[in-house]
Design an enzyme around this catalytic site. Structure first.
Site, mmCIF file in Angstrom:
data_model
loop_
_atom_site.group_PDB
_atom_site.id
_atom_site.type_symbol
_atom_site.label_atom_id
_atom_site.label_comp_id
_atom_site.label_asym_id
_atom_site.label_seq_id
_atom_site.Cartn_x
_atom_site.Cartn_y
_atom_site.Cartn_z
ATOM 1 N N PRO A 72 74.052 7.936 77.583
ATOM 2 C CA PRO A 72 73.989 6.621 76.814
ATOM 3 C C PRO A 72 72.620 6.430 75.890
ATOM 4 O O PRO A 72 71.670 7.172 76.279
ATOM 5 C CB PRO A 72 74.417 5.595 77.804
ATOM 6 C CG PRO A 72 74.587 6.290 79.285
ATOM 7 C CD PRO A 72 74.194 7.708 78.991
ATOM 8 N N THR A 75 68.194 6.400 77.352
ATOM 9 C CA THR A 75 68.118 7.217 78.612
ATOM 10 C C THR A 75 67.070 8.149 78.737
ATOM 11 O O THR A 75 66.942 8.677 79.545
ATOM 12 C CB THR A 75 69.527 7.822 79.180
ATOM 13 O OG1 THR A 75 70.201 8.496 78.117
ATOM 14 C CG2 THR A 75 70.369 6.542 79.688
ATOM 15 N N LYS A 77 66.748 10.924 75.875
ATOM 16 C CA LYS A 77 67.128 12.222 75.742
ATOM 17 C C LYS A 77 66.061 12.830 74.596
ATOM 18 O O LYS A 77 65.711 14.097 74.929
ATOM 19 C CB LYS A 77 68.604 12.294 74.889
ATOM 20 C CG LYS A 77 69.547 11.742 75.742
ATOM 21 C CD LYS A 77 70.943 11.961 75.136
ATOM 22 C CE LYS A 77 70.965 10.521 74.121
ATOM 23 N NZ LYS A 77 70.986 9.352 74.562
ATOM 24 N N THR A 78 65.737 12.165 73.613
ATOM 25 C CA THR A 78 64.477 12.468 72.628
ATOM 26 C C THR A 78 63.381 12.859 73.565
ATOM 27 O O THR A 78 62.418 13.796 73.071
ATOM 28 C CB THR A 78 64.548 11.474 71.725
ATOM 29 O OG1 THR A 78 65.655 11.476 71.140
ATOM 30 C CG2 THR A 78 63.490 12.101 70.616
ATOM 31 N N HIS A 293 79.423 -26.470 84.914
ATOM 32 C CA HIS A 293 80.019 -25.298 84.592
ATOM 33 C C HIS A 293 79.204 -24.085 85.139
ATOM 34 O O HIS A 293 79.996 -23.294 85.790
ATOM 35 C CB HIS A 293 79.993 -25.148 83.164
ATOM 36 C CG HIS A 293 80.499 -23.957 82.683
ATOM 37 N ND1 HIS A 293 82.162 -23.872 82.105
ATOM 38 C CD2 HIS A 293 80.250 -22.660 82.758
ATOM 39 C CE1 HIS A 293 82.212 -22.463 81.627
ATOM 40 N NE2 HIS A 293 81.204 -21.840 81.896
ATOM 41 N N GLU A 294 77.914 -24.091 84.965
ATOM 42 C CA GLU A 294 77.270 -22.839 85.479
ATOM 43 C C GLU A 294 77.174 -23.056 87.019
ATOM 44 O O GLU A 294 77.032 -21.833 87.747
ATOM 45 C CB GLU A 294 75.701 -22.834 85.008
ATOM 46 C CG GLU A 294 75.510 -22.866 83.519
ATOM 47 C CD GLU A 294 76.258 -21.367 83.020
ATOM 48 O OE1 GLU A 294 76.431 -20.501 83.758
ATOM 49 O OE2 GLU A 294 76.718 -21.422 81.845
ATOM 50 N N HIS A 297 80.258 -21.428 88.726
ATOM 51 C CA HIS A 297 79.951 -19.873 88.592
ATOM 52 C C HIS A 297 79.303 -19.724 89.787
ATOM 53 O O HIS A 297 79.581 -18.686 90.849
ATOM 54 C CB HIS A 297 79.379 -19.428 87.617
ATOM 55 C CG HIS A 297 80.309 -19.348 86.312
ATOM 56 N ND1 HIS A 297 81.474 -18.862 86.095
ATOM 57 C CD2 HIS A 297 79.766 -19.977 85.066
ATOM 58 C CE1 HIS A 297 81.937 -18.869 84.854
ATOM 59 N NE2 HIS A 297 81.222 -19.665 84.082
ATOM 60 N N ASP A 369 84.054 -16.445 79.583
ATOM 61 C CA ASP A 369 84.666 -16.257 80.592
ATOM 62 C C ASP A 369 85.906 -15.708 80.569
ATOM 63 O O ASP A 369 86.238 -14.721 81.319
ATOM 64 C CB ASP A 369 84.345 -17.279 81.533
ATOM 65 C CG ASP A 369 82.865 -17.965 81.714
ATOM 66 O OD1 ASP A 369 81.927 -17.036 81.544
ATOM 67 O OD2 ASP A 369 82.755 -19.293 81.817
#
Length: 515
Positions: A72, A75, A77-78, A293-294, A297, A369
């Site tokens: 991905p 991560t 690579k370069t 609302h929060e 959750h 949601d």
């Protein structure tokens, strides 16, 4: 025709724009790379082969032609290729996949030939091609025939890597985050002999990455890299580097000599949840609805055993959201269980359920949601075989792109009746989760009211404060994290006049620190 022979002249189009790493450049070594031990091991073997080929050849081993780094974005690579350049005592050429393709036909193939000619003159050497998917896509792509500039370039690359004429001592290292679009001829043994996956780091890898990036950062006594690595699951090396940089900037803004855990927490919230938009004006009613609302959750996340632990709840607008409930798993998951997915969907429906119970109304705040819950429920039915009604059969329609050399029409391999059954099953999963969320919140209605009122006052609650509220305890006036941050503030002078305290340096510093 002016300057026809120069580096930017008309006849230099066929030359490869390759960069040769010189010895005076700042070297990156494998000590600067953490979190990808398997990839480091594979590449160290390649370097050893170049330094001492006789060790492997006496046993009949051949030098690998190419190494493809997959993974991905972010991560490393370069960075890994730059470390190979720093470690290998051989010439190192680097070029981007996009550098081959030009507006004139035939230039790409000419540049590939020129690249390999330069490499053969300096052999043994390493050639690094970054973002190889720009030139290595499947042939026969698109709907207008095959005479494509990219295809000619790819054909030349295939021939140079393993064609009639052998390349002795030239190793190709390539990097891409799109291995699915690469041509199969490029991936066969003899061209890219090794495919090394550079994946997102695990908890030990993240700790190593934090150590690398904080090596030159003055850290406070309270900074614990183990806790930080456990609290950042799923983040790539680039994300962690960003968190360290943001925390250093936040500490500098506070005039602090050291970067404390408070700065790291704030930087982590900024990266994971988005930047705070404190200037955004929200009405009292909207703020109250967002808080409930929060908290819907958050409470379900605390009540259900299979949910990810709630890390933080805020009603300060962050990014594009009016409020955010952040959950972080205790460990890295590589597969999800049915119980975990069902709990996740119930938690997603908790915000909408709280709005219905308290206000007997709905807001548009639940749109994301609902979308995430629906996507998860559809995958349960179509991809993961988690439906009793339809059984362990794959019903997902193929997402194929004609521009990648694949089928143009996505065929559906099931009947209309099955489609109706899939829709009914997805609806059943979502509605039952919504009903369960409502039941749990009705059973804990007093707790919902208490915690939501505290959230409206404080605007931010972390996991520790939420646990205190659920145990029925009252919260201290100032949070522990803010207190530690205040202690670390650098105060240059104290105003002599008591009336100026609060408007002077102390007051201004405190205002910039308190959430």
């Amino acid at each position: 025709m002016q300057g026809g022979g120069g580096p930017k002249g008309l006849f230099s189009f066929g030359k490869a724009r390759v960069k040769l790493m010189n010895e005076s450049a700042t070297k990156v070594t494998f000590d600067d790379v953490a979190g990808a031990d398997e990839a480091k091991y594979e590449l160290q073997e390649v370097i050893e082969f170049l330094k001492d080929p006789g060790k492997f050849r006496k046993l009949g081993g051949k030098i690998p032609k190419g190494v493809l780094l997959l993974g991905p974005p972010g991560t490393g690579k370069t960075l890994m290729a730059r470390a190979v350049a720093g470690e290998a005592e051989v010439p190192f050429f680097s070029i981007s996949g996009a550098d081959f393709v030009e507006m004139f036909v035939g230039v790409g193939a000419s540049r590939v030939r020129d690249l390999f000619e330069q490499a053969k003159k300096n052999s043994p050497c390493i050639v690094f091609i970054d973002e190889i998917d720009a030139v290595g896509r499947k042939r026969g792509a698109g709907m207008g025939g095959g005479n494509d500039e990219r295809e000619q370039t790819l054909n030349q690359l295939l021939v140079e890597m393993d064609g009639f004429e052998q390349n002795g001592g030239v190793i190709i290292i390539a990097a891409t985050n799109r291995p699915d679009v690469l041509d199969p001829a490029l991936l066969r043994p003899g061209r890219f002999d090794r495919q090394v996956v550079v994946d997102r780091p695990d908890v030990k890898g993240r700790e190593g990455i934090f150590k690398v990036h904080t090596a030159k950062v003055p850290l406070g006594d309270d900074v614990n890299l183990v806790i930080l690595s456990k609290g950042t699951p799923g983040l790539s090396g680039a994300d962690i580097a960003n968190i360290v940089n943001e925390s250093a900037l936040l500490a500098a803004r506070r005039n602090s000599d050291k970067v404390t855990m408070y700065d790291f927490e704030n930087a982590k919230d900024k990266v994971l949840m988005g930047i705070e938009r404190r200037s955004m004006v929200i009405s009292v009613q909207e703020k109250e609805m967002t808080a409930y609302h929060e908290m819907g959750h958050a409470l379900i996340g605390k009540i259900l055993p299979y949910c990810d632990p709630v890390h933080k709840v805020t009603i300060i607008p962050r990014g594009r959201a009016l409020g955010v409930t952040s959950s972080l798993p205790n460990e890295d998951f590589h597969s999800w269980s049915l119980n975990y997915i069902e709990a996740k969907i119930v938690m997603l429906m908790g915000g909408r359920a709280a709005e219905k119970i308290v206000f007997n109304n709905y807001s548009t705040g639940a749109s994301n949601d609902i979308q995430r819950a629906t996507d998860m429920a559809r995958k349960m039915v179509c991809d993961w075989g988690m439906s009793e009604e339809l059984g362990p059969i794959n019903f997902s329609s193929k997402q194929e792109d004609p521009f990648l050399g694949r089928e143009m029409s996505a065929s559906r391999e099931f009947s209309e009746n099955t489609q109706v059954a899939i829709d009914a099953e997805v609806k059943r999963i979502i509605t039952s989760a919504a009903h369960k969320a409502e039941q749990l919140l009705i059973e804990n209605l007093d707790l919902l009211h208490i915690t939501s009122k505290v959230l409206i006052e404080r605007e931010i609650l972390d996991a520790e404060e939420l646990d205190q509220l659920m145990r029925g305890e009252t919260l201290p006036v100032i949070s522990k994290r803010t207190l530690e941050a205040l202690k670390s503030l650098k105060i240059e002078e104290i105003p002599s006049n008591p009336e100026t305290i609060g408007s002077g340096i102390i007051g201004s510093n405190i205002n910039t620190t308190i959430d």
